[in-house]
Design a protein around this motif. Structure first.
Motif, mmCIF file in Angstrom:
data_model
loop_
_atom_site.group_PDB
_atom_site.id
_atom_site.type_symbol
_atom_site.label_atom_id
_atom_site.label_comp_id
_atom_site.label_asym_id
_atom_site.label_seq_id
_atom_site.Cartn_x
_atom_site.Cartn_y
_atom_site.Cartn_z
ATOM 1 N N VAL A 124 0.870 -1.270 0.314
ATOM 2 C CA VAL A 124 0.052 -0.056 -0.261
ATOM 3 C C VAL A 124 0.738 1.282 0.014
ATOM 4 O O VAL A 124 2.031 1.302 0.740
ATOM 5 N N PRO A 125 0.700 2.350 -0.870
ATOM 6 C CA PRO A 125 1.340 3.475 -0.829
ATOM 7 C C PRO A 125 1.264 4.304 0.509
ATOM 8 O O PRO A 125 0.599 4.165 1.215
ATOM 9 N N ALA A 126 2.605 4.676 0.843
ATOM 10 C CA ALA A 126 2.900 5.507 1.921
ATOM 11 C C ALA A 126 1.890 6.705 1.992
ATOM 12 O O ALA A 126 1.804 7.382 0.858
ATOM 13 N N ALA A 127 1.034 7.223 3.274
ATOM 14 C CA ALA A 127 0.442 8.260 3.329
ATOM 15 C C ALA A 127 -0.013 8.765 4.895
ATOM 16 O O ALA A 127 0.354 7.795 5.517
ATOM 17 N N LEU A 165 -12.050 -9.274 2.919
ATOM 18 C CA LEU A 165 -11.676 -9.281 4.264
ATOM 19 C C LEU A 165 -10.186 -10.075 4.684
ATOM 20 O O LEU A 165 -9.576 -9.640 5.526
ATOM 21 N N PRO A 166 -10.022 -11.163 4.195
ATOM 22 C CA PRO A 166 -8.589 -11.624 4.195
ATOM 23 C C PRO A 166 -7.461 -10.862 3.839
ATOM 24 O O PRO A 166 -6.544 -10.680 4.821
ATOM 25 N N ALA A 167 -7.410 -9.979 2.943
ATOM 26 C CA ALA A 167 -6.361 -9.093 2.623
ATOM 27 C C ALA A 167 -6.484 -8.037 3.420
ATOM 28 O O ALA A 167 -5.477 -7.511 3.903
ATOM 29 N N ILE A 168 -7.742 -7.324 3.716
ATOM 30 C CA ILE A 168 -7.607 -6.258 4.710
ATOM 31 C C ILE A 168 -7.047 -6.783 6.102
ATOM 32 O O ILE A 168 -6.371 -5.957 6.808
ATOM 33 N N ALA A 169 -7.506 -7.917 6.794
ATOM 34 C CA ALA A 169 -7.084 -8.261 8.017
ATOM 35 C C ALA A 169 -5.550 -8.417 8.191
ATOM 36 O O ALA A 169 -4.922 -7.964 8.974
ATOM 37 N N THR A 170 -4.960 -8.821 7.031
ATOM 38 C CA THR A 170 -3.464 -8.989 6.975
ATOM 39 C C THR A 170 -2.651 -7.366 6.704
ATOM 40 O O THR A 170 -1.666 -7.252 7.517
ATOM 41 N N LEU A 171 -3.466 -6.673 6.104
ATOM 42 C CA LEU A 171 -2.862 -5.222 5.752
ATOM 43 C C LEU A 171 -3.129 -4.413 6.956
ATOM 44 O O LEU A 171 -1.930 -3.670 7.171
ATOM 45 N N LEU A 172 -3.913 -4.711 7.888
ATOM 46 C CA LEU A 172 -4.095 -4.001 9.077
ATOM 47 C C LEU A 172 -2.777 -4.337 10.054
ATOM 48 O O LEU A 172 -2.741 -3.518 10.883
ATOM 49 N N SER A 173 -1.915 -5.368 9.739
ATOM 50 C CA SER A 173 -0.819 -5.548 10.568
ATOM 51 C C SER A 173 0.413 -4.698 10.151
ATOM 52 O O SER A 173 1.239 -4.617 10.890
ATOM 53 N N ASP A 229 -1.080 1.214 10.147
ATOM 54 C CA ASP A 229 -1.492 1.807 11.487
ATOM 55 C C ASP A 229 -2.334 3.358 11.485
ATOM 56 O O ASP A 229 -2.508 3.713 12.574
ATOM 57 N N ASN A 230 -2.385 3.471 10.102
ATOM 58 C CA ASN A 230 -3.068 4.829 10.070
ATOM 59 C C ASN A 230 -4.427 4.793 9.127
ATOM 60 O O ASN A 230 -4.754 5.625 8.192
ATOM 61 N N ALA A 231 -4.956 3.336 9.346
ATOM 62 C CA ALA A 231 -6.161 3.080 8.424
ATOM 63 C C ALA A 231 -7.390 3.380 8.701
ATOM 64 O O ALA A 231 -7.787 3.649 9.917
ATOM 65 N N VAL A 232 -8.213 3.812 7.542
ATOM 66 C CA VAL A 232 -9.897 4.096 7.768
ATOM 67 C C VAL A 232 -10.275 2.843 7.104
ATOM 68 O O VAL A 232 -10.114 2.831 5.817
ATOM 69 N N VAL A 233 -10.923 1.992 7.654
ATOM 70 C CA VAL A 233 -11.577 0.752 7.072
ATOM 71 C C VAL A 233 -12.993 0.691 6.976
ATOM 72 O O VAL A 233 -13.750 0.595 7.991
ATOM 73 N N PHE A 234 -13.357 0.296 5.875
ATOM 74 C CA PHE A 234 -15.006 0.145 5.676
ATOM 75 C C PHE A 234 -15.148 -1.355 4.993
ATOM 76 O O PHE A 234 -14.511 -1.600 3.868
ATOM 77 N N VAL A 235 -15.765 -2.068 5.510
ATOM 78 C CA VAL A 235 -16.253 -3.429 5.064
ATOM 79 C C VAL A 235 -17.718 -3.695 4.916
ATOM 80 O O VAL A 235 -18.287 -3.452 6.023
ATOM 81 N N GLU A 236 -17.938 -4.030 3.667
ATOM 82 C CA GLU A 236 -19.674 -4.427 3.403
ATOM 83 C C GLU A 236 -19.632 -5.734 3.409
ATOM 84 O O GLU A 236 -18.977 -6.577 2.725
#
Length: 263
Positions: free
Chosen positions: A131-134, A146-154, A157-164
């Motif tokens: 993921v690009p730095a920002a 969800l599997p990708a998002i769960a691992t990306l959260l590791s 540390d500055n994420a805004v997360v929406f999952v439908e």
């Protein structure tokens, strides 16, 4: 490392009413490096046959040509998935059990049991896309993301997360996630609306988007309109409404591919 091989099911459990988590073991998994959003292709055997792997390794195009050379009645069905979790010599893969007429992969997942064997290609570090730095990173998608998002959260540390997801029963124990429930609404509509209605903190923004292809495109267009640089948006359409991965790419799919390649 050998990027192709066999995987054997060691455990299956329902983590939500519509998600089955399958644990696999297989040769070479203990030597596989870990990184977020780790994608691989699973090869499901035709009914009544063992899984047959292409007789090639290394270069992905050579491997894919060998896959296509397998006679059609012996050729395994291939689908892309993301590693949800890892053990020393195991991987977990989540299967979303879509409503309606099940496809071949969903049919396999509904009856998966220890001892069953599938093939794999990957994960391959050559396809890792950080993921690009920002200052703020949007992670957004549906249950297939969800599997990708769960691992990306590791690592973000500055994420805004929406999952439908379909409804409240499909939520999983993940930090930071703002859950969006379809509750019978059109797939993706409430996710796009939720992102549109969100105010961003000041500073540079980046995004990772995954899920149904037309929803991903709508989210990406909105972010570009809001001033997010295209190069700061990583996006993947995992599936397409009314189409499977075996169907020919649409003009929109081809445009997405050109964008990813920088064309």
């Amino acid at each position: 490392m050998n990027t192709t091989g066999l995987l054997e099911v060691t455990a299956v459990r329902r983590v939500t009413p519509r998600t089955a988590r399958v644990t696999f073991t297989g040769e070479g998994l203990d030597a596989l490096a870990a990184w977020p959003d780790q994608q691989l292709k699973l090869l499901f055997p035709p009914p009544g046959r063992p899984v047959r792997l292409p007789e090639a390794d290394g270069d992905v195009m050579r491997w894919y040509q060998a896959y296509l050379a397998i006679p059609e009645d012996e050729r395994p069905l291939m689908r892309s998935y993301t590693v949800r979790d890892r053990g020393k010599d195991t991987i977990d893969v989540d299967f979303v059990l879509h409503a309606g007429a099940p496809g071949p992969a969903t049919t396999w997942a509904r009856s998966a049991a220890p001892g069953q064997v599938v093939g794999r290609y990957g994960p391959d570090a050559a396809y890792r896309r950080p993921v690009p730095a920002a200052d703020t990173v949007l992670l957004a998608g549906d249950e297939t993301a969800l599997p990708a998002i769960a691992t990306l959260l590791s690592e973000v540390d500055n994420a805004v997360v929406f999952v439908e997801v379909a409804d409240a029963a499909e939520e999983q124990a993940l930090p930071q996630v703002r859950w969006v429930h379809r509750d019978g609404a059109e797939h993706g509509a409430r996710l796009v609306a939720a992102v549109r209605e969100t105010d961003w903190p000041a500073g540079r923004a980046a995004a990772w988007l995954g899920g149904e292809a037309s929803t991903v495109r709508a989210l990406r267009r909105h972010l570009v309109e809001r001033g997010v640089d295209k190069s700061a948006i990583e996006f993947t359409g995992y599936w397409r409404r009314k189409l499977t991965q075996d169907d020919a790419p649409t003009p929109e799919d081809l445009a997405d591919a050109r964008e990813k390649l920088g064309g």
